[in-house]
Design an enzyme around this catalytic site. Sequence first.
Site, PDB file in Angstrom:
ATOM      1  N   SER A 149      -6.145  -7.876  -1.630  1.00 51.02           N
ATOM      2  CA  SER A 149      -4.818  -7.768  -1.334  1.00 51.02           C
ATOM      3  C   SER A 149      -4.479  -9.347  -1.538  1.00 51.02           C
ATOM      4  O   SER A 149      -5.125 -10.216  -0.736  1.00 51.02           O
ATOM      5  CB  SER A 149      -3.849  -7.289  -0.272  1.00 51.02           C
ATOM      6  OG  SER A 149      -3.215  -8.037  -0.227  1.00 51.02           O
ATOM      7  N   TYR A 162      -3.869  -4.966   8.061  1.00 46.97           N
ATOM      8  CA  TYR A 162      -3.531  -4.547   7.134  1.00 46.97           C
ATOM      9  C   TYR A 162      -4.146  -5.783   6.650  1.00 46.97           C
ATOM     10  O   TYR A 162      -5.039  -5.552   5.764  1.00 46.97           O
ATOM     11  CB  TYR A 162      -2.442  -4.292   6.458  1.00 46.97           C
ATOM     12  CG  TYR A 162      -2.561  -4.316   5.036  1.00 46.97           C
ATOM     13  CD1 TYR A 162      -2.610  -3.411   4.146  1.00 46.97           C
ATOM     14  CD2 TYR A 162      -2.190  -5.077   3.734  1.00 46.97           C
ATOM     15  CE1 TYR A 162      -2.674  -2.497   3.156  1.00 46.97           C
ATOM     16  CE2 TYR A 162      -2.025  -4.911   2.772  1.00 46.97           C
ATOM     17  CZ  TYR A 162      -2.205  -4.006   1.615  1.00 46.97           C
ATOM     18  OH  TYR A 162      -2.779  -3.867   1.145  1.00 46.97           O
TER      19      TYR A 162
HETATM   20  N1  LIG Z   1       1.379  -2.141  -4.195  1.00 45.43           N
HETATM   21  C1  LIG Z   1       0.263  -3.522  -3.498  1.00 45.43           C
HETATM   22  O1  LIG Z   1       1.493  -4.378  -3.852  1.00 45.43           O
HETATM   23  C2  LIG Z   1      -0.873  -3.945  -3.561  1.00 45.43           C
HETATM   24  C3  LIG Z   1      -0.788  -5.197  -2.893  1.00 45.43           C
HETATM   25  C4  LIG Z   1      -1.890  -5.333  -3.319  1.00 45.43           C
HETATM   26  C5  LIG Z   1      -2.997  -4.188  -2.505  1.00 45.43           C
HETATM   27  N2  LIG Z   1      -2.757  -2.956  -2.775  1.00 45.43           N
HETATM   28  C6  LIG Z   1      -3.892  -2.623  -2.170  1.00 45.43           C
HETATM   29  O2  LIG Z   1      -4.331  -1.634  -3.763  1.00 45.43           O
HETATM   30  C7  LIG Z   1      -4.396  -0.278  -3.226  1.00 45.43           C
HETATM   31  C8  LIG Z   1      -4.095   0.892  -4.059  1.00 45.43           C
HETATM   32  O3  LIG Z   1      -2.509   0.578  -3.178  1.00 45.43           O
HETATM   33  P1  LIG Z   1      -1.293   1.935  -3.603  1.00 45.43           P
HETATM   34  O4  LIG Z   1       0.123   0.130  -4.048  1.00 45.43           O
HETATM   35  O5  LIG Z   1      -1.060   2.567  -5.114  1.00 45.43           O
HETATM   36  O6  LIG Z   1      -0.819   2.661  -2.452  1.00 45.43           O
HETATM   37  P2  LIG Z   1      -0.348   3.995  -2.598  1.00 45.43           P
HETATM   38  O7  LIG Z   1      -0.317   4.255  -1.686  1.00 45.43           O
HETATM   39  O8  LIG Z   1       0.043   4.319  -3.826  1.00 45.43           O
HETATM   40  O9  LIG Z   1      -2.495   4.304  -3.284  1.00 45.43           O
HETATM   41  C9  LIG Z   1      -3.042   4.543  -1.948  1.00 45.43           C
HETATM   42  C10 LIG Z   1      -4.403   5.816  -1.407  1.00 45.43           C
HETATM   43  O10 LIG Z   1      -4.616   4.984  -0.847  1.00 45.43           O
HETATM   44  C11 LIG Z   1      -5.201   6.815  -0.271  1.00 45.43           C
HETATM   45  N3  LIG Z   1      -5.770   6.888   1.289  1.00 45.43           N
HETATM   46  C12 LIG Z   1      -4.351   6.818   2.500  1.00 45.43           C
HETATM   47  N4  LIG Z   1      -4.988   7.710   3.164  1.00 45.43           N
HETATM   48  C13 LIG Z   1      -5.919   7.577   2.740  1.00 45.43           C
HETATM   49  C14 LIG Z   1      -7.051   8.888   3.638  1.00 45.43           C
HETATM   50  N5  LIG Z   1      -6.533   8.070   5.629  1.00 45.43           N
HETATM   51  N6  LIG Z   1      -7.755   8.353   3.775  1.00 45.43           N
HETATM   52  C15 LIG Z   1      -8.365   8.329   2.153  1.00 45.43           C
HETATM   53  N7  LIG Z   1      -7.441   8.338   0.736  1.00 45.43           N
HETATM   54  C16 LIG Z   1      -6.330   7.898   1.189  1.00 45.43           C
HETATM   55  C17 LIG Z   1      -3.652   7.377  -1.084  1.00 45.43           C
HETATM   56  O11 LIG Z   1      -4.504   9.137  -1.857  1.00 45.43           O
HETATM   57  C18 LIG Z   1      -3.491   7.090  -1.577  1.00 45.43           C
HETATM   58  O12 LIG Z   1      -3.492   7.139  -3.604  1.00 45.43           O
HETATM   59  C19 LIG Z   1      -4.245  -0.456  -1.792  1.00 45.43           C
HETATM   60  O13 LIG Z   1      -6.114  -0.568  -1.583  1.00 45.43           O
HETATM   61  C20 LIG Z   1      -3.612  -1.542  -1.566  1.00 45.43           C
HETATM   62  O14 LIG Z   1      -4.139  -2.025  -0.319  1.00 45.43           O
HETATM   63  C21 LIG Z   1      -2.035  -2.842  -3.216  1.00 45.43           C
HETATM   64  O1  LIG Z   2       2.986  -3.319   2.714  1.00 43.86           O
HETATM   65  C1  LIG Z   2       2.596  -4.845   2.163  1.00 43.86           C
HETATM   66  O2  LIG Z   2       3.224  -4.802   3.073  1.00 43.86           O
HETATM   67  C2  LIG Z   2       2.120  -4.721   1.208  1.00 43.86           C
HETATM   68  O3  LIG Z   2       1.017  -4.394   1.271  1.00 43.86           O
HETATM   69  C3  LIG Z   2       1.536  -6.210   1.425  1.00 43.86           C
HETATM   70  O4  LIG Z   2       0.226  -5.867   1.969  1.00 43.86           O
HETATM   71  C4  LIG Z   2       1.053  -7.148  -0.041  1.00 43.86           C
HETATM   72  O5  LIG Z   2       2.137  -5.543  -0.835  1.00 43.86           O
HETATM   73  C5  LIG Z   2       0.334  -7.610   0.180  1.00 43.86           C
HETATM   74  O6  LIG Z   2      -0.024  -8.710   0.473  1.00 43.86           O
HETATM   75  C6  LIG Z   2       0.430  -8.557  -0.901  1.00 43.86           C
HETATM   76  O7  LIG Z   2      -1.129  -9.011  -1.239  1.00 43.86           O
END
Ligand SMILES: NC(=O)c1ccc[n+]([C@@H]2O[C@H](COP(=O)([O-])OP(=O)(O)OC[C@H]3O[C@@H](n4cnc5c(N)ncnc54)[C@H](O)[C@@H]3O)[C@@H](O)[C@H]2O)c1
Ligand SMILES: O=C(O)[C@H](O)[C@@H](O)[C@H](O)[C@H](O)CO
Length: 271
Positions: A149, A162
């Site tokens: 991230s 995080y």
């Molecule tokens: N949404 C954002 O802004 C953002 C930004 C940067 C990075 N990310 C990263 O991208 C990835 C996906 O994020 P997203 O927005 O699709 O979130 P999301 O919550 O929709 O998806 C995360 C997935 O993680 C899985 N998960 C959670 N707890 C778990 C556990 N105990 N065991 C197994 N699986 C588990 C779930 O199955 C879930 O579908 C994450 O790693 C997140 O940190 C997201």
């Molecule tokens: O819950 C949150 O605050 C988000 O997951 C953040 O982690 C941002 O999305 C990320 O920091 C940008 O990359």
Amino acid sequence: MSDYLARLFSLQGQTALVAGGAGAIGRDISMALAKAGARVIVHDLSPDRLDDVKAMFDAEGLEFTGIEADLGTAAACAELAAKAGEVTGRIDILVNLQGANRRKPIADVTAEDFDLITSVNLRSVYFLSQAVQPIMKRQGGGRIVHFSSLSANVSFDTISVYAATKAAVTSLTRSQAHEWADDNILVNSIEPGFVQTEFTRPLWDDDYRAEWFANFIPQGRLARPEDLVTTVLYLAAPATRYLTGQNITPDGGVMTGASWVETPRRAAIER
Ligand SMILES: NC(=O)c1ccc[n+]([C@@H]2O[C@H](COP(=O)([O-])OP(=O)(O)OC[C@H]3O[C@@H](n4cnc5c(N)ncnc54)[C@H](O)[C@@H]3O)[C@@H](O)[C@H]2O)c1
Ligand SMILES: O=C(O)[C@H](O)[C@@H](O)[C@H](O)[C@H](O)CO
């Protein structure tokens, strides 16, 4: 597509395991890998989400295997790798999208919060990769793509644990790339900026922060899950066979540092 590009980017004949692959970002990644020719095994914590993604695959006539698992322990990660390895006998691509967050000021974080966030975001990434590595080594190589991230680089309030796990994932990318280069296992990470999903609703659903995003992300908007698809396809493709230990940051320009020096851009974020 020309034959030339097809050879560079086709995933035909490959098997991909997408952990957290039914999540908001994961479902787009899972579909994209399948459309690029891979046989995709989708892992998720939630059976309902797996059902949704199965319906998406069915609608496109794509073969689907879903595996439900809580990856909170190293044993669960080993079990997922073993089950996934049985589907076609190979795992060519592993994408780690599993992630959890609990937004709190540092003073309020409990040991239980800390353990939950680190176990999903770091320990499962570590041990799932460890369990997949012998399978990839045996078949002559593979690709691992981690979802880190932007917060690995830039501090945001209330996500200290995080952010620390994501910085660790970016670091782990380099260690794995180094140790596993001999096995032809290429490991890279992606540090998305703000992606408009339920995961980040507390951010974009807040007036002050929505205005900040609109004004200070140089591209003037949050990412959408589909914006991240091509970065994964690129890192999984035959085209990038000499790229390992790298990190790509699709963040709409935040890391240009523009937010610290620019005047507000006054774009609008749709909410
Ligand atoms: N949404 C954002 O802004 C953002 C930004 C940067 C990075 N990310 C990263 O991208 C990835 C996906 O994020 P997203 O927005 O699709 O979130 P999301 O919550 O929709 O998806 C995360 C997935 O993680 C899985 N998960 C959670 N707890 C778990 C556990 N105990 N065991 C197994 N699986 C588990 C779930 O199955 C879930 O579908 C994450 O790693 C997140 O940190 C997201
Ligand atoms: O819950 C949150 O605050 C988000 O997951 C953040 O982690 C941002 O999305 C990320 O920091 C940008 O990359």
